[in-house]
Write a protein that holds these residues in place. Structure first.
Motif, mmCIF file in Angstrom:
data_model
loop_
_atom_site.group_PDB
_atom_site.id
_atom_site.type_symbol
_atom_site.label_atom_id
_atom_site.label_comp_id
_atom_site.label_asym_id
_atom_site.label_seq_id
_atom_site.Cartn_x
_atom_site.Cartn_y
_atom_site.Cartn_z
ATOM 1 N N ASP A 30 6.535 -4.986 0.369
ATOM 2 C CA ASP A 30 5.705 -4.919 -0.137
ATOM 3 C C ASP A 30 3.650 -5.634 -0.148
ATOM 4 N N TYR A 31 4.164 -6.850 0.961
ATOM 5 C CA TYR A 31 3.172 -7.254 1.694
ATOM 6 C C TYR A 31 1.846 -6.508 2.328
ATOM 7 N N GLU A 32 3.214 -5.238 3.223
ATOM 8 C CA GLU A 32 1.781 -4.503 4.289
ATOM 9 C C GLU A 32 1.252 -4.060 2.881
ATOM 10 N N LEU A 33 1.832 -2.876 1.940
ATOM 11 C CA LEU A 33 0.927 -1.989 1.301
ATOM 12 C C LEU A 33 0.317 -3.085 0.629
ATOM 13 N N LEU A 34 0.588 -4.295 0.249
ATOM 14 C CA LEU A 34 -0.995 -5.047 -0.376
ATOM 15 C C LEU A 34 -2.063 -5.286 0.930
ATOM 16 N N VAL A 35 -1.971 -4.990 1.912
ATOM 17 C CA VAL A 35 -2.727 -5.799 3.305
ATOM 18 C C VAL A 35 -3.377 -4.685 3.114
ATOM 19 N N SER A 59 6.770 9.382 -1.099
ATOM 20 C CA SER A 59 7.800 8.883 -2.324
ATOM 21 C C SER A 59 8.692 7.805 -2.088
ATOM 22 N N GLY A 60 8.569 7.447 -0.685
ATOM 23 C CA GLY A 60 8.616 5.967 -0.780
ATOM 24 C C GLY A 60 7.505 5.143 -1.234
ATOM 25 N N VAL A 61 6.356 5.228 -0.513
ATOM 26 C CA VAL A 61 5.167 4.642 -1.516
ATOM 27 C C VAL A 61 5.406 4.694 -2.773
ATOM 28 N N THR A 62 5.907 6.038 -3.284
ATOM 29 C CA THR A 62 5.618 6.279 -4.536
ATOM 30 C C THR A 62 6.594 5.085 -6.077
ATOM 31 N N ARG A 63 7.613 4.407 -5.221
ATOM 32 C CA ARG A 63 8.604 3.909 -5.724
ATOM 33 C C ARG A 63 8.220 2.452 -5.499
ATOM 34 N N ALA A 64 7.348 2.002 -4.722
ATOM 35 C CA ALA A 64 7.524 0.860 -3.745
ATOM 36 C C ALA A 64 5.999 0.243 -5.363
ATOM 37 N N VAL A 65 4.834 1.162 -5.235
ATOM 38 C CA VAL A 65 4.101 0.934 -5.662
ATOM 39 C C VAL A 65 4.012 1.426 -7.620
ATOM 40 N N THR A 66 5.140 1.599 -7.774
ATOM 41 C CA THR A 66 5.519 1.539 -9.078
ATOM 42 C C THR A 66 5.978 0.376 -8.999
ATOM 43 N N ARG A 67 6.886 -0.545 -8.042
ATOM 44 C CA ARG A 67 7.429 -1.816 -8.142
ATOM 45 C C ARG A 67 5.932 -2.391 -8.598
ATOM 46 N N LEU A 68 4.995 -2.686 -7.516
ATOM 47 C CA LEU A 68 3.858 -3.398 -7.758
ATOM 48 C C LEU A 68 3.806 -3.283 -8.568
ATOM 49 N N VAL A 69 3.240 -1.871 -9.271
ATOM 50 C CA VAL A 69 2.406 -1.898 -10.785
ATOM 51 C C VAL A 69 3.323 -2.778 -12.054
ATOM 52 N N GLU A 70 4.498 -3.107 -12.151
ATOM 53 C CA GLU A 70 4.724 -3.112 -12.972
ATOM 54 C C GLU A 70 5.094 -4.957 -12.830
ATOM 55 N N CYS A 79 -7.405 10.410 -10.197
ATOM 56 C CA CYS A 79 -8.246 10.897 -9.199
ATOM 57 C C CYS A 79 -9.297 11.358 -9.795
ATOM 58 N N GLU A 80 -10.800 11.456 -9.499
ATOM 59 C CA GLU A 80 -12.017 11.312 -10.519
ATOM 60 C C GLU A 80 -12.513 13.473 -9.610
ATOM 61 N N ASP A 81 -11.971 13.049 -8.261
ATOM 62 C CA ASP A 81 -12.526 14.148 -7.783
ATOM 63 C C ASP A 81 -11.312 14.851 -7.522
ATOM 64 N N ASP A 82 -10.331 14.639 -7.586
ATOM 65 C CA ASP A 82 -9.152 15.479 -7.711
ATOM 66 C C ASP A 82 -8.124 15.579 -9.084
ATOM 67 N N ARG A 83 -8.377 16.440 -9.394
ATOM 68 C CA ARG A 83 -7.423 15.509 -11.068
ATOM 69 C C ARG A 83 -5.690 15.565 -10.918
ATOM 70 N N ARG A 84 -5.082 15.871 -9.371
ATOM 71 C CA ARG A 84 -3.670 15.971 -9.369
ATOM 72 C C ARG A 84 -3.423 14.754 -8.433
ATOM 73 N N GLY A 85 -4.279 14.341 -7.688
ATOM 74 C CA GLY A 85 -4.511 12.799 -6.928
ATOM 75 C C GLY A 85 -4.259 11.893 -8.006
ATOM 76 N N THR A 86 -3.770 10.813 -7.303
ATOM 77 C CA THR A 86 -3.546 9.347 -8.116
ATOM 78 C C THR A 86 -3.917 8.266 -6.963
ATOM 79 N N LEU A 87 -4.616 7.442 -7.339
ATOM 80 C CA LEU A 87 -5.234 6.416 -6.565
ATOM 81 C C LEU A 87 -3.917 5.047 -6.610
ATOM 82 N N ALA A 88 -4.252 4.319 -5.870
ATOM 83 C CA ALA A 88 -3.665 3.410 -6.423
ATOM 84 C C ALA A 88 -4.924 2.184 -5.614
ATOM 85 N N GLU A 89 -4.645 0.985 -7.412
ATOM 86 C CA GLU A 89 -6.109 -0.121 -6.844
ATOM 87 C C GLU A 89 -4.978 -1.139 -7.225
ATOM 88 N N LEU A 90 -4.989 -2.492 -5.838
ATOM 89 C CA LEU A 90 -4.835 -3.817 -5.991
ATOM 90 C C LEU A 90 -5.817 -4.648 -7.144
#
Length: 140
Positions: A30-35, A59-70, A79-90
Motif C-alpha cells: 500500500d505504501y508503494e501505491l501511495l508513493v 487485477s492486483g492494482v484493482t484490489r489494492a486500490v479498492t482497499r485504499l478507497v475503503e 477518465c474524462e478523455d476515455d470513458r472506459r478508463g479509470t483514474l485513481a487519485e491520492l
C-alpha cells in the motif's frame, strides 16, 4: 550471488513491510501505491499506469486500490478523455498517511540497505539493477 540476491530481496521486503505495519499501520504494498500516486501529476494516474509503475497486474492494482478507497486514502475517478478508463487519485488523507509513514520507512531502508554499502557499492548496484530493469522492460 543469485541465492543471496533472492534471500536478501525477500528478507528486505518482509523487513520493510513489518516496519511499516508496526509503526504506521500500512503495508509495504500500500505504501508503494501511495508513493506512486504522490509522484504523479495531480496525484492521479490511470489504473493501467499504476500497474505498470508497480510492476504488477491490473487485477492486483484493482484490489489494492479498492482497499485504499475503503480507507479514504484514494478516490476513483472517471477518465474524462476515455470513458472506459479509470483514474485513481491520492486524497489529502492518503498524502498525510504517506507523509507520516515516510520518515520511519526511509530510516529502515537506510539502516537495512545503505548502511551496509559504501559509495562505490551503491554506484555499482545502481548501474547493474538499472541495466537489468531496462533489459526486462525492453529498453536496452
Amino acid at each position: 550471488m543469485w541465492r543471496a540476491y533472492l534471500d536478501s530481496t525477500r528478507l528486505l521486503f518482509r523487513t520493510l513491510d513489518r516496519q511499516l505495519v508496526r509503526d504506521s499501520g500500512i503495508s509495504f504494498a500500500d505504501y508503494e501505491l501511495l508513493v506512486i500516486l504522490s509522484e504523479a501529476p495531480g496525484r492521479r494516474l490511470r489504473m493501467s499506469e499504476i500497474a505498470e509503475a508497480a510492476t504488477t497486474t491490473r487485477s492486483g492494482v484493482t484490489r489494492a486500490v479498492t482497499r485504499l478507497v475503503e480507507l479514504g486514502w484514494v478516490v476513483r475517478l472517471e477518465c474524462e478523455d476515455d470513458r472506459r478508463g479509470t483514474l485513481a487519485e491520492l486524497t489529502d488523507e492518503g498524502f498525510r498517511v504517506l507523509e507520516s509513514a515516510s520518515p520511519g520507512h526511509v530510516a529502515a531502508v537506510r539502516s537495512t540497505v545503505f548502511d551496509q554499502l559504501d559509495g562505490d557499492d551503491v554506484q555499482r548496484f545502481t548501474a547493474a539493477y538499472q541495466a537489468i530493469r531496462d533489459r526486462m522492460q525492453g529498453r536496452d
